[in-house]
Design a protein around this motif. Structure first.
Motif: not given
Ligand code: TXA
Ligand code: MG
Length: 323
Positions: A288-303
Motif C-alpha cells: 500500500x505504501x508503494x514498495x517495489x522491493x522488500x528485503x526480509x531477514x530469513x530466520x533460523x528454520x527451527x520452531x
C-alpha cells in the motif's frame, strides 16, 4: 454483489450460518488466518469458493470439523496416532490428512480433495468459527480468504481488499492471533510427515512420533510433476504468499549484518525480525505504501521459524541472497 463486514454478534453469526446453509460463501476468522467458508458437502458452494479466489482447480481444500466424530461421520479413516495428536493439538493450527474409508459412503465430494485419496481436516481454535460449525451441523471447507497467490489475510480489512464484490459477508473477528496458516501433516504408521509447517512445530510433534519435514518445505516443487500427482501437497507447488512488491530473502549471521546490507542498498522496505503474527500484514502494508522491493531477514528454520522460513522463500520465489 455488495460485501458487508459485520461483527460477530449472535445475530450476525445466525446470518452467516443461514448463508452457508443456502450454499453461499462467507469469510470467517480463525486463529491462523481468515478462511473463505462454504458447506463442504455442497459441490456448488465449493465451486463458488474456487471462483471467488481464482484458485487453481487442482489445489484441494481443508475441511473444518467440530471434532474427530464429525470427520468419522464423513467417511474418513482416523488412525490411532491421529487420535493422540487431536487430543493434544485440537482445537488448534494442525491439519491432518485422513484417508477416505473404502468401505464407507463418501460424504466429502471429489471437488474438495481434487482426486486425491485423502482429505485435509482440522478443528479451528476460534470461538466464532466453532459456533458456526455447531449452528450449521455440517463440516465447513475453507481455504485462506485471499485471492490466490497473495498473502493470506489476517484481518477483515485484508479479506475485503481482496474479495470485495465477490462474497456477501465477512465476519470481523479482529486480528488473527497466529497470523500464519496451519501445519499440514500426513500420517504413516508411526511417522509424521510435515507438508506445510505452521505454529505446531516439528519439535512439538516429535514428542509423539518420528517427524520428517518434507523436501517441499525448503525447496521448489519443480522436480515433482503435478500430472503424476507426486506432489504431496498440491498447494505447495504454486507461487504463494506474495505481495506485489518483489521480495528478497536474505540469509545473514546477524540482524546487524542484515541492517547494514539493507542500508548499503538504500532500501526503505525491510523486515529485520519477521514474526508470524505480522509477516503477511507487513507485506500488504508495504504494498500500500508503494514498495517495489522488500528485503526480509530469513530466520533460523527451527520452531515457528521453519514456518516463517517456508513462507518467506516462497514469497521471494526462491530468490535468496546469502551474505
Ligand atoms: O490455517 C489454515 O489452514 C487456513 C485456515 C482458514 O484454516 N486454511 C488454509 O487453507 O490455509 P489453504 O487452502 O489456503 O491451504 C490448504 C493447504 C494447501 O497447500 C493444500 O494443497 C493442502 O492444504 N491440502 C489440502 N488438502 C490436501 C490433501 N488432501 N493432500 C495434501 N495437501 C492438501
Ligand atoms: Mg492459502
Amino acid at each position: 454483489m455488495t460485501t458487508t463486514i459485520t461483527d460477530n454478534s449472535p445475530q450476525n453469526l445466525q446470518k452467516a450460518a443461514e448463508l452457508l446453509q443456502k450454499g453461499e460463501i462467507v469469510a470467517l476468522p480463525t486463529e491462523t488466518v481468515y478462511g473463505l467458508a462454504c458447506n463442504a458437502l455442497d459441490p456448488n458452494a465449493v465451486a463458488k469458493v474456487f471462483a471467488a479466489k481464482s484458485r487453481p482447480q487442482d489445489n484441494p481444500l481443508i475441511v473444518h470439523v467440530s471434532g474427530l466424530s464429525m470427520a468419522r461421520d464423513c467417511g474418513l479413516e482416523i488412525p490411532p496416532l491421529a487420535e493422540t495428536l487431536a487430543q493434544r493439538f485440537w482445537s488448534g493450527p494442525l491439519t491432518m490428512l485422513f484417508k477416505k474409508n473404502n468401505g464407507v459412503v463418501q460424504k466429502i465430494p471429489a471437488v474438495i480433495s481434487r482426486g486425491l485419496d485423502t482429505v485435509a481436516v482440522r478443528v479451528p481454535a476460534n470461538e466464532t468459527f466453532m459456533k458456526i460449525i455447531t449452528r450449521c451441523g455440517f463440516p465447513i471447507a475453507a481455504p485462506s480468504a485471499n485471492l490466490s497467490g497473495s498473502p493470506s489475510p489476517t484481518s477483515a480489512e485484508h479479506v475485503y481488499s481482496d474479495l470485495n464484490g465477490k462474497i456477501p459477508l465477512i465476519i470481523d473477528g479482529g486480528r488473527c492471533e497466529i497470523g500464519i496458516e496451519s501445519t499440514v501433516i500426513a500420517l504413516n504408521n508411526n511417522n509424521i510427515r510435515i507438508l506445510r509447517p505452521g505454529a505446531v512445530t516439528p519439535e512439538m510433534l516429535s514428542e509423539f512420533a518420528e517427524v520428517t519435514v518434507d523436501d517441499i518445505v525448503y525447496h521448489k516443487a519443480e522436480k515433482h510433476s503435478l500430472e503424476t500427482s507426486s506432489v504431496p501437497s498440491p498447494g505447495t507447488a504454486y507461487k504463494h504468499y506474495s505481495p506485489k512488491a518483489e521480495v528478497i530473502a536474505v540469509k545473514t549471521q546477524s540482524e546487524q549484518a542484515f541492517n547494514d546490507y539493507v542500508n548499503r542498498n538504500g532500501e526503505s522496505y525491510s523486515i529485520a525480525n519477521p514474526q508470524a503474527d505480522t509477516l503477511f500484514a507487513k507485506f500488504r502494508e508495504f504494498d500500500q505504501s508503494g514498495a517495489e522491493r522488500i528485503y526480509v531477514n530469513l530466520p533460523e528454520p527451527t520452531g515457528i521459524g521453519l514456518a516463517l522460513y517456508n513462507r518467506i522463500i516462497r514469497a521471494a520465489e526462491f530468490n535468496i541472497i546469502c551474505l
